[in-house]
Every structure is written in structure tokens, then in C-alpha cells.
Design a protein around this motif. Structure first.
Motif, short mmCIF file in Angstrom:
data_model
loop_
_atom_site.label_atom_id
_atom_site.label_comp_id
_atom_site.label_asym_id
_atom_site.label_seq_id
_atom_site.Cartn_x
_atom_site.Cartn_y
_atom_site.Cartn_z
N GLU A 194 0.83 -1.20 0.00
CA GLU A 194 0.00 0.00 0.00
C GLU A 194 0.87 1.25 0.00
N ASN A 252 -4.76 -7.79 -4.96
CA ASN A 252 -5.01 -6.57 -4.21
C ASN A 252 -4.32 -5.37 -4.87
N ASN A 253 -3.05 -5.55 -5.24
CA ASN A 253 -2.31 -4.46 -5.87
C ASN A 253 -2.89 -4.10 -7.23
N TYR A 274 -6.14 -2.26 -6.84
CA TYR A 274 -5.85 -0.87 -6.44
C TYR A 274 -5.58 0.00 -7.66
N ASP A 309 -3.69 -6.56 3.21
CA ASP A 309 -2.52 -5.77 3.62
C ASP A 309 -2.12 -6.06 5.06
N ARG A 364 -8.12 -0.54 -1.64
CA ARG A 364 -7.43 -1.77 -1.28
C ARG A 364 -8.26 -2.60 -0.30
#
Length: 364
Positions: free
Chosen positions: A21, A238-239, A242, A253, A248
Motif C-alpha cells: 500500500e 489486491n495491488n 488498487y 494488507d 485496497r
């Protein structure tokens, strides 16, 4: 860099960085606990949210759900560590019609859309929508997830349909394979945090009561989260989400947030900040990463006396002390007995200087 060991350990346990993040992304959640923490996270992951729309999911999936070979990462047909019965090609195998497993893939709402009356933006939020086999998706229908002892139907990868064996619920449920139970649990925790003011229990058979999970479902999903830790697949997803939605999943994370919001750790505040960055440096190389059976540590200007490997809950999974390690510049960690997942490696020297590295274990 010298620090008191106990302070470092507390910081380490509280500030593990699992994903990638942006710096300060969760600053507004720092120091909060329980419901206040949930509210803060909801506000953070709602800001700057960009919906691609339901039709835009088809174009997003190649970025969010592609296997290393470029095929569709279908959690209802994939066999981790084995050969799947079939694979889909993005675009070419998009549903249409189907009559059996392997015909095509479509858009699976892990939280069925009827539970929230097809409302936006939940209807197209990528964090709970996966590309899955259309036939298996239809078999699941609007059933809740659960655990099945006596299946009435089983998919080719072992996903099951049948009477619920999980205490607290009676009726038919759908059980995914163990390797993706944690993924789905963290999708649910995301949704009931991001949309905590929404009603996900609008129909019978929902796992929700309003914006909260029913107790039976919450207990089961916490167990799924614990038994199936965050994987590299989830970190990458997740990345990539984003980059598309501009928000996110905090439970990928920082997996400890599950306990701090929904579990027994809710009495303790979430500690977040940049302090942990002080303890991350380039004084060693760790390879291979992801690892299968062994991890090799090459040290540069650092004389380790001890290493510890911690799991996602801050528990020591592996530890080794050295009587005299000052003249060595490499370490081999044998990790074949550790479950696949994301871990933290900590190296300590005689002066209590510390190096922290994230490692991933993926067994073949």
C-alpha cells in the motif's frame, strides 16, 4: 541501529507490512479499535473509489485474475499444485450459454447480488467478484458458503454442494476448496467493512444480518482466514485492483485487522505508521522468494546471531540461535514443514540490531 528489543517486537507485531500500500494509506486508522477502527477503514477504502461498472469487469479480469500462464484463475476449477481439469482463455471462453463444467467462465458475485438487491457499487466491486466456471457458478446460485460433509454434488476440483455441517445454519450451502477459503473470507470482511452501512441480508439464506455477518458465518470465516493465510495470488490481486478501483483490501494488507475488528483482539488498537520502515533495509538478500523447501539468506555487513520466522498472527513458526555466527555470511532456513503463506523473517545480531523481511512460502 540499536533499539530496545521489546519495543521492536511490539512494533514488529503491530506494523507488519503485507501488501504494497502507498505510504500512509491507513494513517487515519492508527490508534483505533473495534467499531471505530472499522468505520475508519470504511472511510479510507471508500475514498477515491472508481467503479469499472459491471460490463467493465470483463476487461479487468485479465489484470486481476490471470494465472502465471495467462489463463483465467478460476477458483472453482483450479487445482493448486496439480493439473486443473480444464482452463479458460480470457475473452474466447466468456459465457454465453453452457451445459457442463468447462464450457465458459462468467462473473461470480461471492456475495450473491440478490442479498443486496443488485445495488451499486457493490454489484461491480472487484474485491468480491471473481471469474468462475459458469456451470459451477450456476450450481452455487445464491447459496451461502459453508462446510459440507455429505455433498449432493461435487465439482471437478472438489468444490461441494450439500447440507450445511457448520454449526448455526441449516440448509444447503456451497463449499469451495480449502486453498481459496481464506481468499473468500477476506473478500467478505472487506465487503462488510467497505459497505458497513448497507443491508446484505435482504433475502433468506444470506450470511448477513444487515451489514454484519451472522455469528455462525463470522466464526466460520474467521476460521477460514486463519487456516488459509494470505497468498501471493491475493497480494498481487489486491495491488492490481488498487490500480483499477483505487482502493485496497485492508485484510490482505494487514491480516491482523480481522481479529482487531471481528475477533478477540478488538480490545487492542491498530498501530500503523512509518516507524517500521526504519527496520527494513538492504543489509541482506533473501532467496528464493517465494520459497518451497529452503530459504537462503545472504548477509551484507550484518552478523546475525538469531533468526525468527513469524506467521501472519505474530506467532513464531521457526527459530534458530547461533553460538558464533560472526564469521558466517549466509544462512539456510528449512521451511518445508511450514504451511504455504506469507511470513516475516527477523534477523538479530548481538547488539539487538534487527533486519525484517517479508517472505512467501509456496509449496509445489
Amino acid at each position: 541501529m540499536k533499539r530496545n528489543f521489546l519495543i521492536l517486537y511490539i512494533l514488529f507485531s503491530a506494523l507488519i507490512l503485507w501488501g504494497q500500500e502507498p505510504a500512509g494509506y491507513y494513517n487515519a486508522a492508527n490508534g483505533k479499535k473495534g467499531r471505530a477502527l472499522r468505520v475508519a477503514l470504511s472511510q479510507i477504502i471508500s475514498q477515491n473509489f472508481h467503479s469499472v461498472g459491471y460490463s467493465g469487469l470483463w476487461n479487468a479480469f485479465p489484470q486481476t485474475d490471470a494465472k502465471p500462464n495467462g489463463k483465467v484463475w478460476d477458483i472453482y476449477s483450479d487445482l493448486p499444485g496439480g493439473t486443473p481439469p480444464y482452463e479458460f482463455t480470457f475473452g474466447d471462453d466468456k459465457c454465453g450459454s453452457y451445459s457442463k463444467e468447462g464450457d465458459c467462465y462468467n462473473r461470480e458475485h461471492s456475495i450473491p447480488a440478490s442479498w443486496f438487491d443488485d445495488q451499486n457499487p457493490m454489484y461491480s466491486d472487484l474485491f468480491h467478484i471473481y471469474p468462475t466456471d459458469g456451470f459451477v457458478n450456476n450450481k452455487r446460485g445464491n447459496l451461502p458458503f459453508g462446510e459440507v460433509n455429505s455433498p449432493s454434488w461435487t465439482s471437478k476440483n472438489g468444490s461441494k454442494l450439500g447440507p450445511c455441517a457448520t454449526a448455526g445454519y441449516s440448509g444447503n450451502v456451497f463449499e469451495p476448496i480449502d486453498e481459496y477459503k481464506g481468499d473468500l473470507a477476506r473478500s467478505y470482511f472487506y465487503m462488510c467493512t467497505r459497505y458497513m452501512d448497507k443491508n446484505f441480508g435482504q433475502v433468506g439464506g444470506s450470511m448477513f444480518n444487515g451489514g454484519n455477518l451472522d455469528p455462525w458465518a463470522l466464526n466460520m470465516l474467521i476460521r477460514w482466514h486463519q487456516n488459509d493465510p494470505v497468498s501471493q495470488k491475493e497480494i498481487d490481486r489486491n495491488n492490481n485492483i488498487y490500480g483499477i478501483q483505487h482502493n485496497r483490501n485492508p485484510f490482505i494488507d494487514h491480516p491482523d485487522l480481522v481479529g482487531k475488528i471481528f475477533g478477540a483482539d478488538s480490545i487492542n488498537a491498530f498501530v500503523y505508521g512509518s516507524a517500521i520502515q526504519e527496520f527494513i533495509n538492504n543489509d541482506c538478500a533473501v532467496y528464493p522468494n517465494p520459497a518451497n523447501t529452503e530459504i537462503h539468506i545472504q548477509l551484507n555487513y550484518f552478523s546475525a546471531k538469531e533468526y525468527c520466522i513469524y506467521d501472519s498472527y505474530g506467532k513464531i513458526a521457526l527459530r534458530q540461535n547461533y553460538d558464533d555466527f560472526s564469521n558466517e555470511n549466509s544462512i539456510t532456513c528449512h521451511v518445508q514443514d511450514l504451511p504455504s503463506g506469507v511470513y516475516i523473517l527477523k534477523l538479530v545480531d548481538n547488539q539487538q540490531n534487527i533486519i525484517i523481511k517479508k517472505i512467501i512460502i509456496q509449496h509445489q
